[in-house]
Design a protein around this motif. Structure first.
Motif, PDB file in Angstrom:
ATOM      1  N   UNK A  79       0.807  -1.216   0.000  1.00 17.09           N
ATOM      2  CA  UNK A  79       0.000   0.000   0.000  1.00 17.09           C
ATOM      3  C   UNK A  79       0.847   1.275   0.000  1.00 17.09           C
ATOM      4  N   UNK A  80       2.157   1.111  -0.073  1.00 18.19           N
ATOM      5  CA  UNK A  80       3.038   2.283  -0.092  1.00 18.19           C
ATOM      6  C   UNK A  80       2.887   3.041  -1.405  1.00 18.19           C
ATOM      7  N   UNK A  81       2.706   4.343  -1.298  1.00 16.36           N
ATOM      8  CA  UNK A  81       2.681   5.221  -2.466  1.00 16.36           C
ATOM      9  C   UNK A  81       4.054   5.865  -2.621  1.00 16.36           C
ATOM     10  N   UNK A  82       4.677   5.627  -3.749  1.00 20.03           N
ATOM     11  CA  UNK A  82       5.988   6.208  -4.018  1.00 20.03           C
ATOM     12  C   UNK A  82       5.812   7.570  -4.697  1.00 20.03           C
ATOM     13  N   UNK A  83       6.369   8.582  -4.094  1.00 21.99           N
ATOM     14  CA  UNK A  83       6.264   9.947  -4.610  1.00 21.99           C
ATOM     15  C   UNK A  83       7.591  10.314  -5.262  1.00 21.99           C
ATOM     16  N   UNK A  84       7.575  10.512  -6.557  1.00 17.21           N
ATOM     17  CA  UNK A  84       8.798  10.833  -7.286  1.00 17.21           C
ATOM     18  C   UNK A  84       9.201  12.286  -7.033  1.00 17.21           C
ATOM     19  N   UNK A  85      10.438  12.493  -6.599  1.00 12.53           N
ATOM     20  CA  UNK A  85      10.903  13.839  -6.270  1.00 12.53           C
ATOM     21  C   UNK A  85      12.246  14.104  -6.936  1.00 12.53           C
ATOM     22  N   UNK A  86      12.558  15.368  -7.071  1.00 16.03           N
ATOM     23  CA  UNK A  86      13.862  15.789  -7.597  1.00 16.03           C
ATOM     24  C   UNK A  86      14.651  16.367  -6.433  1.00 16.03           C
ATOM     25  N   UNK A  87      15.113  15.486  -5.569  1.00 12.17           N
ATOM     26  CA  UNK A  87      15.701  15.938  -4.310  1.00 12.17           C
ATOM     27  C   UNK A  87      16.712  14.914  -3.784  1.00 12.17           C
ATOM     28  N   UNK A  88      18.000  15.106  -4.061  1.00 19.57           N
ATOM     29  CA  UNK A  88      19.029  14.192  -3.543  1.00 19.57           C
ATOM     30  C   UNK A  88      19.073  14.166  -2.014  1.00 19.57           C
ATOM     31  N   UNK A  89      18.502  15.188  -1.392  1.00 20.13           N
ATOM     32  CA  UNK A  89      18.520  15.282   0.058  1.00 20.13           C
ATOM     33  C   UNK A  89      17.796  14.156   0.769  1.00 20.13           C
ATOM     34  N   UNK A  90      16.918  13.456   0.052  1.00 22.82           N
ATOM     35  CA  UNK A  90      16.180  12.360   0.689  1.00 22.82           C
ATOM     36  C   UNK A  90      17.076  11.170   0.988  1.00 22.82           C
ATOM     37  N   UNK A  91      18.278  11.169   0.415  1.00 26.38           N
ATOM     38  CA  UNK A  91      19.226  10.071   0.618  1.00 26.38           C
ATOM     39  C   UNK A  91      20.449  10.496   1.438  1.00 26.38           C
ATOM     40  N   UNK A  92      20.530  11.769   1.818  1.00 21.70           N
ATOM     41  CA  UNK A  92      21.756  12.302   2.416  1.00 21.70           C
ATOM     42  C   UNK A  92      21.552  12.634   3.886  1.00 21.70           C
TER      43      UNK A  92
END
Length: 204
Positions: free
Chosen positions: A171-184
């Protein structure tokens, strides 16, 4: 008259960051950045910019961090058993905000997450998504969000895995973002140096 339910931002700031300094002498969340603010203050600012109703979870032995965040108008919750795992910090916040419509859970050592990413995640939740995660280049990151219906499962979490088990749901909704900060995250001294260099380049 019952108050309307609202979405809540949770900033998890109770970890000891042993990878940053195994001795525990230097708290990565209190490291000062170029503008004089700490790592945790930057993370809090990004969440607060989108979610005015938010709480932060801190340790009982970190009054400096609590003072910094309270000065920003953020409610700080002291988790006395935070050392037993991230799940305890999360549950501390959830119990205190159990009347919320849902939660966006952010990590205090991730100051590079863009407010626009947080907005996208909140929009997805408000549009009916039950669990949301940001995705860049096929890789999931943080912060993550949950609708109110998952409160029982979240309160049943144990140890240091946080909400990872629930994030395996279909049920997870994946939200596509332009943000390298989500991994840092600022997990090591080298990561802090890299972040400071990136800030300097951005201001040049």
């Amino acid at each position: 008259m019952t108050s309307p339910l609202r979405w809540t931002g949770i900033l998890l700031a109770a970890g000891r960051g042993r990878r940053f300094d195994a001795s525990g002498q230097q708290d990565k969340l209190l490291q000062t950045l170029a503008d004089g603010k700490s790592v945790a203050q930057h993370s809090a600012h990004n969440l607060l910019a989108v979610m005015p109703h938010m709480v932060a979870v801190t340790r009982p032995d970190n009054a400096v961090l609590s003072d910094q965040l309270q000065a920003m108008g953020i409610v700080c919750l002291v988790c006395h058993d935070a050392d037993a795992g991230m799940a305890n910090s999360l549950k501390c916040a959830l119990r205190a905000t159990a009347d919320s419509e849902g939660w966006l859970i952010a990590l205090a050592d991730m100051p590079m997450v863009k407010p626009s990413t947080i907005t996208q995640l909140c929009d997805a939740l408000q549009a009916g998504a039950e669990i949301v995660v940001p995705v860049l280049n096929g890789q999931r990151g943080n912060p993550v969000g949950f609708a109110r219906k998952y409160l029982p499962q979240l309160l049943d979490l144990q140890g240091d895995v946080g909400a990872r088990s629930l994030l395996k749901s279909d049920l997870v909704t994946q939200v596509m973002v332009d943000d390298p900060g989500i991994h840092q995250d600022i997990d090591t001294p080298d990561a802090l140096v890299d972040y400071l260099a990136a800030m300097a380049r951005a201001e040049a």
